[in-house]
Design a protein around this motif. Structure first.
Motif, short mmCIF file in Angstrom:
data_model
loop_
_atom_site.label_atom_id
_atom_site.label_comp_id
_atom_site.label_asym_id
_atom_site.label_seq_id
_atom_site.Cartn_x
_atom_site.Cartn_y
_atom_site.Cartn_z
N ILE A 23 0.81 -1.22 0.00
CA ILE A 23 0.00 0.00 0.00
C ILE A 23 0.85 1.28 0.00
O ILE A 23 0.32 2.38 -0.11
N GLU A 27 -0.57 5.22 -0.25
CA GLU A 27 -0.60 6.08 0.93
C GLU A 27 0.44 7.20 0.85
O GLU A 27 0.27 8.25 1.47
N ILE A 34 -2.47 15.79 0.60
CA ILE A 34 -2.75 16.59 1.81
C ILE A 34 -1.67 17.65 1.98
O ILE A 34 -1.94 18.81 2.30
N PHE A 38 -0.26 22.79 2.23
CA PHE A 38 0.66 23.54 3.10
C PHE A 38 1.62 24.45 2.34
O PHE A 38 2.44 25.13 2.93
N ASN B 8 6.26 3.65 10.34
CA ASN B 8 5.44 3.14 9.24
C ASN B 8 5.08 1.66 9.31
O ASN B 8 4.43 1.15 8.40
N GLU B 9 5.51 0.98 10.35
CA GLU B 9 5.19 -0.46 10.45
C GLU B 9 4.59 -0.77 11.80
O GLU B 9 4.85 -0.08 12.79
N TYR B 40 1.98 5.92 10.65
CA TYR B 40 1.36 5.85 9.33
C TYR B 40 1.44 4.41 8.80
O TYR B 40 2.13 3.57 9.37
N HIS B 41 0.78 4.15 7.67
CA HIS B 41 0.71 2.79 7.12
C HIS B 41 0.30 1.83 8.27
O HIS B 41 -0.48 2.21 9.14
N ALA B 81 -5.26 6.18 7.54
CA ALA B 81 -4.62 4.86 7.66
C ALA B 81 -5.27 4.06 8.80
O ALA B 81 -5.43 2.84 8.71
N ARG B 84 -8.78 2.57 7.80
CA ARG B 84 -8.63 1.36 6.97
C ARG B 84 -8.33 0.14 7.81
O ARG B 84 -8.72 -0.97 7.47
N ARG B 85 -7.57 0.35 8.89
CA ARG B 85 -7.04 -0.80 9.63
C ARG B 85 -7.75 -1.04 10.96
O ARG B 85 -7.32 -1.88 11.75
N LEU B 112 -3.42 13.76 8.20
CA LEU B 112 -2.08 13.74 7.62
C LEU B 112 -1.39 15.10 7.68
O LEU B 112 -0.16 15.18 7.60
N GLY B 113 -2.19 16.15 7.81
CA GLY B 113 -1.60 17.48 7.95
C GLY B 113 -0.65 17.56 9.13
O GLY B 113 0.31 18.32 9.12
N LEU B 115 1.44 15.33 9.97
CA LEU B 115 2.75 14.85 9.53
C LEU B 115 3.52 15.97 8.82
O LEU B 115 4.70 16.18 9.07
#
Lengths: 128, 130, 100
Positions: A23, A27, A34, A38, B8-9, B40-41, B81, B84-85, B112-113, B115
């Protein structure tokens, strides 16, 4: 959205994974979309299997093929978000038997030294 | 110096969550500031309070929660993310008509903003993933 | 600039791409499964020794030790660091690129 008090940083998104198998590609693109709000100085690079993300002619929908939405069209929409700096690693592309005519967006092809320079100029690197 | 961390994991599957934790802890112990840890992810799975690891193993989720408590860390889970999970807080569970929420203590769900802001505000962004 | 690599070079090309696309004078940190690339006596040794001529190479010692090796098994010229040393490297360099 303002760049957090006027700060503009160079953001680089590094894409090194093929689409669909994992994915990450999808992603990653969601972050880019997004992030565009900014108003930072954004570049995307496609290295290794990441170049496959841009392959023309991807064919799948939620109801057909592998049953996963084809998100490759979104790369074509990036221009509308003022994300216009897309770079592809020359060697990764050539190793895979691809040329820019196989890709569904306009990209600039960089050799090793140019890619290394581009990376070294960044403030923030988001890797996927 | 101000760091932001991206994970991410998920826990247990991949070492990246452990590495991110060890890095974050070492940075804090050296007196650096952690502006935010962004998950994330599959990294969003670090935020489930339903984890029950064997007793002789580390508790990845609680470890983050405890670090957050000790240092007032901002642990942010990406909402897209997470949805989804299946990682939900009370508000999201209500909004999505689900009968349970599972976010662990010290984590919060946001966009996400957060991040991008973490990248803008911090001096360094360090990414841990697969 | 600091480059981090966390994949075994025997499984993935992350280290290869990292070395190809990084500049002279940069730092490369091997951690997690990438530490196998820092060991003496492997097929990768010559590549790492060559890289050391223009780049600084580091390896995370806790990852080396967890996998049954010791500091003396590391190619000479590759510096070992702990997590605090990892933090120092990130602080010293202006940017970090993770070759996931």
């Amino acid at each position: 959205m303002d760049g957090e008090g006027g700060v503009i940083k160079k953001f680089l998104y590094v894409n090194r994974k093929a689409p669909y198998g994992t994915i990450y590609a999808l992603e990653s693109l969601e972050v880019v979309l997004i992030g565009a709000a900014f108003e930072q100085d954004v570049s995307l690079v496609f290295i290794d299997d990441g170049v496959y993300q841009l392959k023309k002619g991807q064919q799948t929908t939620v109801d057909s093929g592998i049953g996963v939405k084809d998100f490759s069209k979104t790369y074509r929409a990036l221009e509308g978000y003022d994300v216009e700096k897309l770079y592809v690693d020359k060697k990764s592309m050539e190793m895979r038997g691809l040329s820019t005519s196989d890709l569904n967006v306009d990209v600039e092809v960089l050799d090793d030294a140019q890619m290394a320079d581009l990376m070294a100029q960044q403030d923030i690197i988001l890797s996927f | 110096m101000k760091f932001s961390i991206m994970v991410n994991e998920g826990p247990y599957q991949h070492q990246s969550s452990d590495s991110a934790y060890q890095f974050t802890k070492a940075a804090l112990e050296k007196g650096h500031e952690i502006f935010r840890v962004f998950f994330y992810h599959d990294g969003v799975n670090n935020a489930t309070c339903l984890t029950v690891p064997p007793q002789d193993d580390r508790h990845v989720v609680n470890r983050w929660s405890e670090l957050s408590k000790k240092y007032n860390l901002d642990l942010v889970v990406c909402i897209a993310a997470a949805q989804r999970r299946g990682i939900l807080d009370d508000n999201e569970a209500k909004r999505q008509g689900k009968n349970a929420s599972n976010i662990a203590e010290g984590f919060r769900i946001s966009g996400l903003g957060q991040l991008i802001e973490a990248g803008i505000q911090a001096d360094r962004l360090v990414v841990f993933g697969d | 600039m600091l480059h981090t690599v966390n994949k075994s070079p025997f499984e993935k090309n992350s280290l290869e791409s990292c070395l190809r696309l990084s500049k002279e004078g940069c730092a490369v940190l091997l951690f997690e499964d990438a530490v196998y690339g820092a060991l003496k006596g492997t097929q990768l040794e010559a590549t790492v020794v060559e890289a050391l001529k223009s780049k600084k190479m580091y390896v995370l010692l806790p990852d080396i030790e967890a996998r049954g090796m010791r500091a003396e098994d590391v190619i000479s010229g590759v510096q070992t660091v702990d997590y605090a040393g990892f933090v120092d490297l990130v602080a010293e360099k202006a940017t970090v690129q993770a070759w996931l």
